[in-house]
Design a protein around this motif. Structure first.
Motif, PDB file in Angstrom:
ATOM      1  N   LEU A  92       0.728  -1.131  -0.042  1.00 20.33           N
ATOM      2  CA  LEU A  92      -0.213   0.161   0.098  1.00 20.33           C
ATOM      3  C   LEU A  92       0.996   1.326  -0.040  1.00 20.33           C
ATOM      4  CD1 LEU A  92      -2.705   1.549   0.337  1.00 20.33           C
ATOM      5  CD2 LEU A  92      -2.462   1.158   2.798  1.00 20.33           C
ATOM      6  N   ALA A  93       1.813   1.485   0.710  1.00 21.55           N
ATOM      7  CA  ALA A  93       2.862   2.572   0.900  1.00 21.55           C
ATOM      8  C   ALA A  93       3.515   2.867  -0.253  1.00 21.55           C
ATOM      9  CB  ALA A  93       3.829   2.285   1.981  1.00 21.55           C
ATOM     10  N   THR A  94       4.020   1.694  -1.113  1.00 25.05           N
ATOM     11  CA  THR A  94       4.628   1.777  -2.206  1.00 25.05           C
ATOM     12  C   THR A  94       3.781   2.434  -3.482  1.00 25.05           C
ATOM     13  OG1 THR A  94       6.069  -0.042  -1.985  1.00 25.05           O
ATOM     14  CG2 THR A  94       5.922   0.730  -4.228  1.00 25.05           C
ATOM     15  N   ASN A  95       2.468   2.013  -3.613  1.00 23.61           N
ATOM     16  CA  ASN A  95       1.341   2.364  -4.504  1.00 23.61           C
ATOM     17  C   ASN A  95       0.956   3.724  -4.014  1.00 23.61           C
ATOM     18  OD1 ASN A  95       0.074   0.069  -6.396  1.00 23.61           O
ATOM     19  ND2 ASN A  95       0.803  -0.924  -4.569  1.00 23.61           N
ATOM     20  N   LEU A 101       1.265   6.510   6.477  1.00 27.08           N
ATOM     21  CA  LEU A 101      -0.054   6.327   5.987  1.00 27.08           C
ATOM     22  C   LEU A 101      -0.791   7.399   6.862  1.00 27.08           C
ATOM     23  CD1 LEU A 101      -0.680   2.566   6.116  1.00 27.08           C
ATOM     24  CD2 LEU A 101       0.168   4.248   4.038  1.00 27.08           C
ATOM     25  N   PRO A 102      -1.424   8.303   6.208  1.00 31.97           N
ATOM     26  CA  PRO A 102      -2.125   9.473   6.695  1.00 31.97           C
ATOM     27  C   PRO A 102      -3.525   8.826   7.620  1.00 31.97           C
ATOM     28  CG  PRO A 102      -2.781   9.524   4.508  1.00 31.97           C
ATOM     29  CD  PRO A 102      -1.669   8.608   4.773  1.00 31.97           C
ATOM     30  N   ALA A 103      -3.933   9.509   8.505  1.00 28.34           N
ATOM     31  CA  ALA A 103      -5.068   9.156   9.447  1.00 28.34           C
ATOM     32  C   ALA A 103      -6.112   9.022   8.557  1.00 28.34           C
ATOM     33  CB  ALA A 103      -5.139   9.949  10.628  1.00 28.34           C
ATOM     34  N   GLU A 104      -6.246   9.853   7.698  1.00 24.14           N
ATOM     35  CA  GLU A 104      -7.685  10.312   7.037  1.00 24.14           C
ATOM     36  C   GLU A 104      -7.750   9.098   5.983  1.00 24.14           C
ATOM     37  OE1 GLU A 104      -4.524  13.201   5.235  1.00 24.14           O
ATOM     38  OE2 GLU A 104      -5.429  12.444   7.160  1.00 24.14           O
ATOM     39  N   LEU A 105      -6.693   8.174   5.371  1.00 26.43           N
ATOM     40  CA  LEU A 105      -6.657   7.120   4.783  1.00 26.43           C
ATOM     41  C   LEU A 105      -7.473   5.812   5.194  1.00 26.43           C
ATOM     42  CD1 LEU A 105      -6.073   6.109   1.728  1.00 26.43           C
ATOM     43  CD2 LEU A 105      -3.929   5.181   2.694  1.00 26.43           C
ATOM     44  N   PRO A 106      -8.530   5.465   4.564  1.00 30.67           N
ATOM     45  CA  PRO A 106      -9.232   4.334   5.123  1.00 30.67           C
ATOM     46  C   PRO A 106      -8.380   3.128   4.799  1.00 30.67           C
ATOM     47  CG  PRO A 106     -10.579   5.772   3.826  1.00 30.67           C
ATOM     48  CD  PRO A 106      -9.212   6.197   3.705  1.00 30.67           C
TER      49      PRO A 106
END
Length: 566
Positions: A328-331, A444-449
C-alpha cells in the motif's frame, strides 16, 4: 588502445595498463588476478591465511575495513596486503611509477570467499567468480596470458621469476555414459563413433566401452557431474531438431496433494473469486521495524537471519500484514490508494522446542475505495464492515462454517477497531484497522481508510465441516425490515441473538443492512437496520403469524437491550 576499447565495450572502465591487463584476462579467461607493486611488499614471502582479530586494511576503494576471522587475506612480511578473492589493498597497489610488478593468481575456496564478502559487505567481480567456482587448473593459463600481454604492451618488461604452489591438484572425474541411457532420454540410438566424436570435440577424453562410453571430465567443466549431463551435451551438439518425434506414455502416480497445497489452492481460488488482487511479497523483511509494530502469539515475532544479505531483509516475517501495508505504501507513493489485495503465503516464528515454526496464512487489505467501482462518484470508502463481509464469505467457503466474532485484537491492529475471528470456538485470525504504530512506520495518513485481516489456514483443531444438502424451499419467504435505536456500546451479535431467541425456528435469516449515526439521534446512539426472513417448510406463512413474531422480537430487544424502533 585496442585493449581500452575492448574493455569499454564490455562495460569496464580503463584505468592503466597494469590494471587493465588483469581486468582483460578476467573477461577473457574467467579467472581473477591481482597486481601488486613489488617495491611496496615487505619481505620476500607471500602467504594466505584467515585474518586475525583487530587486523585492518585500507582496500582499493579507500575504505578502512575491520578484518575478522571470516575473511581470507593475502599477507606479506608486515601483515595483510589484500583480501583474498575480494579486493586488493591500497598501500600495495600499482601506479604509474611502478617499476616491478608481482602478479598473483589463485583458486580460492568459494564458500570462504563468500563468508568474507558477507562479513565485509563487499561484492566485486572477483568475488562473484570465486563464489560460483573457478577452474583451479586454469590459474597457469591466466597468469601466462597476463605475462604475455605485459611483455607486449610494456616495452622493456621482462619476466624475472615464477613460483607455483599447488599442494593438492584436483583429480578429473570419470563418468560412465551408458548407451541405453542415451537412447532412452534422446529417444533414438546414435552411432558410438558419432557420440565419441562429439564428446572429444568438446575437450572431453572419451573412450568407447561395451556398455557405452567412459568420459574423463576436465576440471574446467564443473557442470558435468552425471551421465544425464553428458546426454544433454550430445543432444545439443547433435541437434535437437534432428531427433525424431515420438509420443511416449509414462505411468503417473495418482497422488493426492498434501494438505498445505490444497489449502493454498483453495484459499487463492476463493479470494480471487471475491474480486481481490493477488500480490506476492518476499518472506524476508526488516525485522526491527516489524518488532516495533508489536507481536503476540498469533502474529509471530520475526526470525532473525544469521547472515542476511541486506539490512532491510534481515528476518523471516512473522505476519503478512507489514508486507501488505508496504505494498500500500509503495502504491500510495505513486498516487494509487484504492486497493483491494490479498496474499496467501508463509509466516515464520520461533518455537520453544522445534526451533522455527512455519504457518500458511491468508492476508487481506482494503484501502481507499477498496472494491468500490471507481466510476461511481462520491465519498464511498472501505470500512471495517467491508472486510468483515469478505472474511465471512471466505470462512464459510473455506471451512464450511459461519465465523463468530469477539471484540479486540492484538498489535499491530487497533484494539478499539478490530475483532477476532473464531471458527468452532478457536481463534483463526483477526480483522480490523491498523494502529498508530503501523501508520507512522509506513507513513499512512490518518484520513486514509485502511482495513486489514490475517487468517491462519492451518489452525490446529479447525477442519472443514461438511455442508449438508438442503433442497430448495417449496414455500415463499416473508420479509420484514426493523431498525433498532440502541446505545453505541451495544454489540451487533447481542441484538442478533435476542432476535433469533424471540423469533424461534420460523426465522430463516437475519441480516444487518444499514448503520446510521446522526440527527435526530443522540451522540451516544446508533441505528442498526436488519432484514428478517421468515419461512416455514410445510406451509405458506400468513401476515398475521409474521406480525405476531415481529411483535415478540421488538418486545424482547426493547426489554433486554433498552432499544426502540426507529
Amino acid at each position: 588502445s585496442w585493449m581500452a576499447k575492448r574493455l569499454e565495450a564490455a562495460g569496464v572502465r580503463p584505468i592503466m595498463n597494469l590494471v587493465d591487463i588483469t581486468n582483460y584476462v578476467l573477461l577473457e579467461r574467467g579467472h581473477p588476478l591481482h597486481a601488486f607493486d613489488r617495491e611496496k611488499l615487505a619481505g620476500s614471502e607471500i602467504g594466505v591465511r584467515r585474518a586475525r582479530a583487530g587486523e585492518k586494511l585500507v582496500t582499493l576503494d579507500g575504505q578502512e575495513r575491520d578484518l575478522g576471522d571470516a575473511t581470507l587475506v593475502i599477507t606479506d612480511g608486515s601483515g595483510p596486503v589484500a583480501t583474498a578473492g575480494l579486493m586488493g589493498g591500497e598501500p600495495t597497489m600499482v601506479s604509474d611509477s611502478t617499476t616491478a610488478v608481482f602478479l598473483e593468481g589463485a583458486s580460492f575456496h568459494g564458500p570462504r570467499v563468500r563468508a568474507g564478502s558477507r562479513h565485509l559487505k563487499l561484492l566485486t567481480d572477483a568475488s562473484a567468480r570465486f563464489e560460483r567456482g573457478v577452474d583451479p587448473a586454469g590459474v597457469d593459463a591466466a597468469l601466462d596470458r597476463a605475462v604475455e600481454l605485459l611483455l607486449e604492451l610494456c616495452p622493456g618488461a621482462r619476466l624475472v621469476d615464477a613460483v607455483d604452489e599447488y599442494p593438492a591438484p584436483p583429480v578429473s572425474t570419470e563418468i560412465n555414459l551408458r548407451a541405453k541411457t542415451l537412447a532412452r532420454i534422446l529417444g533414438t540410438e546414435l552411432a558410438a563413433s558419432d557420440v565419441a566424436a562429439i564428446l572429444n570435440g568438446l575437450g572431453l577424453d572419451c573412450a568407447t566401452t561395451e556398455q557405452g562410453w567412459t568420459v574423463r571430465v576436465p576440471t574446467r567443466r564443473r557442470d558435468l557431474v552425471a551421465e544425464e549431463d553428458l546426454v544433454e551435451e550430445v543432444g545439443r551438439i547433435h541437434g535437437y531438431n534432428d531427433l525424431p518425434e515420438r509420443t511416449q506414455v509414462y505411468a503417473v502416480a495418482d497422488r493426492k496433494p498434501e494438505a498445505r497445497t490444497e489449502h493454498l489452492w483453495r484459499a487463492r481460488r476463493i479470494l480471487l473469486s471475491l474480486g481481490l488482487t493477488e500480490v506476492v511479497t518476499p518472506s524476508l523483511i526488516d525485522g526491527e521495524r516489524e518488532k516495533a509494530l508489536g507481536t503476540d502469539r498469533f502474529f509471530w515475532e520475526p526470525v532473525e537471519l544469521r547472515n542476511p544479505l541486506t539490512s532491510d531483509r534481515n528476518s523471516l516475517r512473522g505476519s503478512l500484514i507489514p508486507s501488505l501495508v508496504q505494498v500500500l505504501a509503495t502504491n500510495r507513493a505513486r498516487a494509487t490508494s484504492d486497493l483491494a489485495l490479498f496474499e496467501v503465503g508463509r509466516t515464520f516464528g520461533p518455537m520453544s522446542k522445534k526451533g522455527v515454526g512455519e504457518r500458511l496464512r491468508a492476508g487481506l487489505l482494503l484501502s481507499g475505495r477498496g472494491l468500490a467501482d471507481p466510476s461511481v462518484m462520491g465519498p464511498n470508502s472501505c470500512d471495517f464492515f467491508d472486510i468483515k463481509g469478505l472474511v465471512e464469505v471466505y470462512v464459510e467457503q473455506f471451512w464450511g462454517a459461519s465465523p463468530d466474532w469477539k471484540e479486540g485484537a492484538p498489535a499491530p491492529l487497533d484494539p478499539a477497531r478490530s475483532a477476532m475471528v473464531l471458527v468452532g470456538g478457536k481463534t483463526v485470525g483477526f480483522v480490523g484497522e491498523p494502529d498508530g504504530n503501523v501508520r507512522k512506520a509506513f507513513d499512512l495518513p490518518a484520513e486514509l481508510p485502511v482495513v486489514i485481516a490475517e487468517l491462519d489456514l492451518e489452525k490446529v483443531g479447525v477442519s472443514r465441516e461438511a455442508v449438508p444438502f438442503e433442497p430448495l424451499p417449496r414455500f415463499p419467504p416473508v420479509v420484514r425490515d426493523l431498525a433498532f435505536v440502541v446505545e453505541k456500546s451495544r454489540r451487533h451479535e447481542d441484538i442478533v441473538a435476542a432476535v433469533r431467541d424471540a423469533a424461534g425456528e420460523l426465522l430463516a435469516e437475519v441480516r444487518l443492512f444499514d448503520v446510521y449515526d446522526g440527527a435526530p439521534l443522540a451522540d451516544t446512539e446508533t441505528s442498526l437496520a436488519y432484514t428478517l426472513v421468515f419461512r416455514a417448510h410445510d406451509r405458506s406463512l400468513t401476515n398475521e403469524e409474521v406480525d405476531g413474531i415481529v411483535a415478540r422480537v421488538v418486545k424482547r430487544v426493547s426489554e433486554t437491550l433498552d432499544a426502540r424502533i426507529r
